[in-house]
Design an enzyme around this catalytic site. Structure first.
Site, short mmCIF file in Angstrom:
data_model
loop_
_atom_site.label_atom_id
_atom_site.label_comp_id
_atom_site.label_asym_id
_atom_site.label_seq_id
_atom_site.Cartn_x
_atom_site.Cartn_y
_atom_site.Cartn_z
N GLN A 101 60.33 29.23 -90.82
CA GLN A 101 61.17 29.45 -89.64
C GLN A 101 62.61 29.72 -90.08
O GLN A 101 63.47 29.99 -89.27
CB GLN A 101 61.15 28.20 -88.75
CG GLN A 101 59.78 27.86 -88.20
CD GLN A 101 59.74 26.44 -87.66
OE1 GLN A 101 60.08 26.20 -86.51
NE2 GLN A 101 59.33 25.51 -88.48
N HIS A 119 61.31 33.64 -87.69
CA HIS A 119 62.53 33.71 -86.88
C HIS A 119 63.53 34.72 -87.42
O HIS A 119 64.72 34.62 -87.15
CB HIS A 119 63.16 32.31 -86.75
CG HIS A 119 62.32 31.36 -85.93
ND1 HIS A 119 62.47 30.00 -85.92
CD2 HIS A 119 61.28 31.61 -85.09
CE1 HIS A 119 61.58 29.45 -85.12
NE2 HIS A 119 60.84 30.40 -84.61
N SER A 197 61.09 19.98 -87.37
CA SER A 197 60.97 19.00 -86.28
C SER A 197 59.79 19.34 -85.38
O SER A 197 59.44 18.56 -84.50
CB SER A 197 62.26 18.99 -85.45
OG SER A 197 62.49 20.28 -84.91
N PRO A 222 61.19 13.26 -93.80
CA PRO A 222 61.65 11.86 -93.84
C PRO A 222 61.55 11.19 -92.47
O PRO A 222 61.61 9.96 -92.39
CB PRO A 222 63.12 11.98 -94.27
CG PRO A 222 63.53 13.37 -93.96
CD PRO A 222 62.29 14.22 -94.00
P1 OAD Z 1 65.16 21.20 -87.15
O1 OAD Z 1 66.60 21.00 -87.43
O2 OAD Z 1 64.71 21.16 -85.75
O3 OAD Z 1 64.31 20.12 -87.96
C1 OAD Z 1 64.58 19.84 -89.31
C2 OAD Z 1 63.57 18.83 -89.79
O4 OAD Z 1 63.77 18.66 -91.17
C3 OAD Z 1 63.68 17.44 -89.15
O5 OAD Z 1 62.40 17.00 -88.72
C4 OAD Z 1 64.21 16.57 -90.28
O6 OAD Z 1 63.74 15.23 -90.21
C5 OAD Z 1 63.65 17.28 -91.48
N1 OAD Z 1 64.39 17.07 -92.73
C6 OAD Z 1 65.70 16.79 -92.91
N2 OAD Z 1 65.99 16.70 -94.22
C7 OAD Z 1 64.83 16.93 -94.89
C8 OAD Z 1 64.48 17.02 -96.27
N3 OAD Z 1 65.39 16.84 -97.23
N4 OAD Z 1 63.19 17.28 -96.57
C9 OAD Z 1 62.26 17.47 -95.62
N5 OAD Z 1 62.54 17.43 -94.30
C10 OAD Z 1 63.80 17.17 -93.94
O7 OAD Z 1 64.77 22.58 -87.87
P2 OAD Z 1 63.49 23.50 -87.57
O8 OAD Z 1 62.31 22.68 -87.27
O9 OAD Z 1 63.42 24.46 -88.69
O10 OAD Z 1 65.49 28.82 -84.72
O11 OAD Z 1 63.97 24.24 -86.27
C11 OAD Z 1 63.17 25.26 -85.72
C12 OAD Z 1 64.03 26.38 -85.19
O12 OAD Z 1 65.00 25.85 -84.29
C13 OAD Z 1 64.86 27.08 -86.23
O13 OAD Z 1 64.16 28.10 -86.92
C14 OAD Z 1 65.98 27.67 -85.43
C15 OAD Z 1 66.26 26.55 -84.47
O14 OAD Z 1 66.78 26.93 -83.23
C16 OAD Z 1 66.06 30.02 -84.94
O15 OAD Z 1 66.97 30.21 -85.72
C17 OAD Z 1 65.46 31.09 -84.13
#
Ligand code: OAD
Length: 253
Positions: A101, A119, A197, A222
């Site tokens: 993503q 994305h 997330s 985490p």
């Molecule tokens: P989020 O910011 O929603 O989620 C990030 C996730 O990474 C969370 O569940 C954290 O707990 C986890 N996390 C943090 N540090 C970490 C680490 N060192 N190792 C592993 N996990 C860790 O980001 P996305 O799920 O990618 O859309 O969000 C989805 C979409 O929402 C993105 O692609 C973006 C946003 O709006 C667009 O840009 C279109």
């Protein structure tokens, strides 16, 4: 770090592994996630003012400037051990597909091939009007900050504004990328969901589909997510720590 025998066996026997990633996989490279408390981009900035077609129409300089800051941040960052291990894993299985993503290019820079960007990408801007691709000036955008307003370039073909190549809220995912990603998920035996997330649909439906089709779903995060219950295994920790340890345990022993 200890890993259970079933995980090791599943990985060693897998014919096709899908690695599905979100912003958390790039966090240890210094790129902020979107929803992490206090540090997440959507905690600090107004997504509606920056990440919709309407906001670009209304204030193209603000939106282009913010994404140029993001692009500069990414270009000044390097892949971390999680990206590197994902690229290395591909050498050990007949087929490995990366579906991300993320709009950065850190999987590619770590050596992963044919990455599906659900994305879009900061590096593939295109015309807001005629949709033709735009070639960026090489190099890191200079003198940008998260507050810099920058006039977007104009399209060489129609003179329209060039927009960031990312998928905004309310927009469809690139159809071909989505179709190929869904096909890969339908044909994998193991699926990793790493650093997401699982909040944004339709991307977050992919691990759900994989589980429904009988794939072994492993989550690396985490924090707790909505995928905790359906994942066969939750590896709780930072991807840059968990994945190298897993790689050592499975392919280096
Ligand atoms: P989020 O910011 O929603 O989620 C990030 C996730 O990474 C969370 O569940 C954290 O707990 C986890 N996390 C943090 N540090 C970490 C680490 N060192 N190792 C592993 N996990 C860790 O980001 P996305 O799920 O990618 O859309 O969000 C989805 C979409 O929402 C993105 O692609 C973006 C946003 O709006 C667009 O840009 C279109």
């Amino acid at each position: 770090m200890k890993f259970d025998q079933e995980l090791k066996a599943r990985l060693l026997e897998a014919q096709h592994i899908v690695v599905f990633t979100g912003a958390g996989v790039s966090k240890e490279s210094g790129i902020p996630t979107f929803r992490d408390r206090a540090t997440g981009l959507w905690e600090k900035y107004d997504a509606k003012a920056l990440s919709t077609a309407g906001s670009f129409k209304q204030n193209p300089d603000l939106v282009w400037g913010w994404y140029e800051w993001m692009r500069a941040t990414v270009m000044a960052s390097d892949p971390n051990p999680a990206h590197t291990v994902i690229a290395k894993m591909a050498r050990h299985v007949p087929r490995l597909t990366v579906i991300t993503q993320n709009v950065d290019d850190l999987h590619e820079r770590a050596g992963s091939e044919a990455v599906f960007h659900l994305h879009g990408s900061l590096f593939r801007p295109y015309c807001f009007a005629c949709k033709r691709a735009h070639i960026l000036v090489p190099g890191i955008p200079a003198g940008v900050s998260d507050k810099t307003h920058i006039k977007p370039p104009k399209c060489a073909h129609c003179g329209g504004w060039i927009r960031p190549g990312v998928v905004w809220f309310g927009e469809n995912l690139p159809a071909g990328v989505w179709r190929e990603s869904a096909d890969a998920v339908a044909n994998c035996d193991v699926m990793f969901s790493i650093g997401t997330s699982a909040d944004v649909i339709p991307a977050a439906s992919l691990p759900v589909d994989a589980a429904a089709r009988g794939a072994y779903v492993v989550q690396v995060n985490p924090m707790v997510t909505p995928l905790d219950d359906l994942a066969q295994l939750n590896l709780r920790g930072n991807a840059g720590v968990v994945l190298p340890a897993l790689y050592e345990a499975v392919w280096r022993v």
